[in-house]
Scaffold this motif. Structure first.
Motif, mmCIF file in Angstrom:
data_model
loop_
_atom_site.group_PDB
_atom_site.id
_atom_site.type_symbol
_atom_site.label_atom_id
_atom_site.label_comp_id
_atom_site.label_asym_id
_atom_site.label_seq_id
_atom_site.Cartn_x
_atom_site.Cartn_y
_atom_site.Cartn_z
ATOM 1 N N ASN A 105 -5.869 3.090 0.407
ATOM 2 C CA ASN A 105 -6.412 4.349 0.916
ATOM 3 C C ASN A 105 -5.353 5.453 0.879
ATOM 4 O OD1 ASN A 105 -7.778 6.365 2.223
ATOM 5 N ND2 ASN A 105 -8.421 5.112 3.964
ATOM 6 N N PRO A 106 -5.553 6.506 0.070
ATOM 7 C CA PRO A 106 -4.561 7.586 0.020
ATOM 8 C C PRO A 106 -4.560 8.459 1.268
ATOM 9 C CG PRO A 106 -6.447 8.114 -1.357
ATOM 10 C CD PRO A 106 -6.656 6.718 -0.868
ATOM 11 N N THR A 107 -5.683 8.470 2.004
ATOM 12 C CA THR A 107 -5.772 9.235 3.262
ATOM 13 C C THR A 107 -6.211 8.266 4.359
ATOM 14 O OG1 THR A 107 -8.041 9.882 2.680
ATOM 15 C CG2 THR A 107 -6.275 11.443 2.162
ATOM 16 N N PRO A 108 -5.264 7.611 5.025
ATOM 17 C CA PRO A 108 -5.590 6.546 5.980
ATOM 18 C C PRO A 108 -6.526 6.960 7.118
ATOM 19 C CG PRO A 108 -3.240 6.545 5.473
ATOM 20 C CD PRO A 108 -3.811 7.789 4.863
ATOM 21 N N GLU A 109 -6.608 8.277 7.420
ATOM 22 C CA GLU A 109 -7.453 8.725 8.522
ATOM 23 C C GLU A 109 -8.937 8.753 8.141
ATOM 24 O OE1 GLU A 109 -4.986 10.543 7.272
ATOM 25 O OE2 GLU A 109 -3.384 10.156 8.729
#
Length: 298
Positions: A105-109
């Motif tokens: 996941n490049p954007t963990p949020e």
């Protein structure tokens, strides 16, 4: 006018915080056991073979997951455990699968499309052997505990297909791809054959065969992992311990999330807000002239 409502809300906060820890501690053993077994399977090379065999399907349904990635085998094992009705095995494997997907996941949020699709299929997953349901029905005195077997199989097939279609439409996944159709066609052919076989069995025999087959498959898989790892000169004990240690860390790591969710749910219920919502639903159902028992069941 209810002066005790704040006392109930505070008590719910404390109770749910304690329950969160109890749930996580209860998962420690299961997480340790299954992640230890998965570690042995990875060391044996069998899980890697499984991932490669299913990569053509998953790379088309989840383009963000590389071919042969560990997440593919984790998702497969989770879905298989769910299908076999082995809830205790499915939970730790599902957490591991989501953790493996999170590593991509490049954007963990924000959840990725692959994580969303896995969650949809996991939640609506096909259940071949609903062992928990059959056990509850038998304990509660149902005259034919296994009579719900085929309806559950049909319902979960429909829910999985509906979830897959909706998610594919939102994520613009091409389900008309030849490879996808071959895998899905083979899966449904297997399900139809299974339904045809079980339809020839009586209620008692159906329940016995379901229990035997599901537990035999999972035990056979564990033994296969152990034997192949041993033949390849893998230190099975140390490998298992390392995997079990990761399971312990994962189970402890989810406590803050459990506390946040369960505390919020506890306060919602203790405050009376849930009762107000349910009362509104009952009134709405009554106005429509529908049967309100499903509201009470909620």
């Amino acid at each position: 006018g209810d002066a005790a409502v704040f006392q109930r809300m505070v008590a719910a906060l404390f109770d749910m915080a304690g329950l969160s820890v109890e749930l996580a501690i209860g998962l420690v053993g299961l997480m340790g056991l299954w992640l230890g077994i998965v570690a042995v399977g990875e060391a044996s090379g069998l899980i890697d073979r499984l991932a490669r065999a299913l990569s053509p399907l998953f790379t088309r349904l989840m383009p963000g997951v590389p071919a042969g990635h560990p997440a593919i085998s984790s998702m497969t094992l989770n879905l298989a455990a769910n299908a076999l009705g082995l809830d205790n095995a499915a939970t730790p494997l599902g957490i591991k699968a989501m953790k493996d997907l999170q590593s991509l996941n490049p954007t963990p949020e924000v959840a990725t499309n692959a994580q969303i699709l896995f969650l949809v299929v996991n939640t609506s997953g096909v259940t071949l052997f609903p062992m928990t349901i059959l056990l509850y029905r038998a304990q509660l005195g149902a005259p034919d505990p296994a009579s719900v077997f085929i309806p559950i199989l049909i319902a979960t097939c429909c829910s999985t297909l509906a979830g897959l279609l909706v998610t594919a439409w939102v994520q613009r996944i091409n389900l008309a791809n030849t490879i996808v159709l071959i895998y899905l066609g083979a899966a449904f052919a297997f399900l139809l054959a299974l339904v045809g076989w079980f339809a020839t069995l009586g209620a008692d025999e159906l329940q016995r065969q379901s229990s035997l087959l599901s537990n035999l498959l999972i035990m056979g898989l564990i033994l296969l992992f152990l034997l192949v790892a041993h033949r390849r000169s893998v230190n099975v004990y140390d490998t298992f311990i390392e995997g079990a240690r990761q399971g312990f860390e994962t189970a402890i790591g989810i406590i803050p999330y459990l506390v946040a969710m369960l505390a919020a749910i506890g306060v919602l219920r203790a405050s009376g807000a849930m009762d107000i919502v349910m009362s509104g639903l009952r009134d709405l159902v009554a106005l429509g002239g529908w049967d309100g028992r499903w509201v009470d069941a909620m």
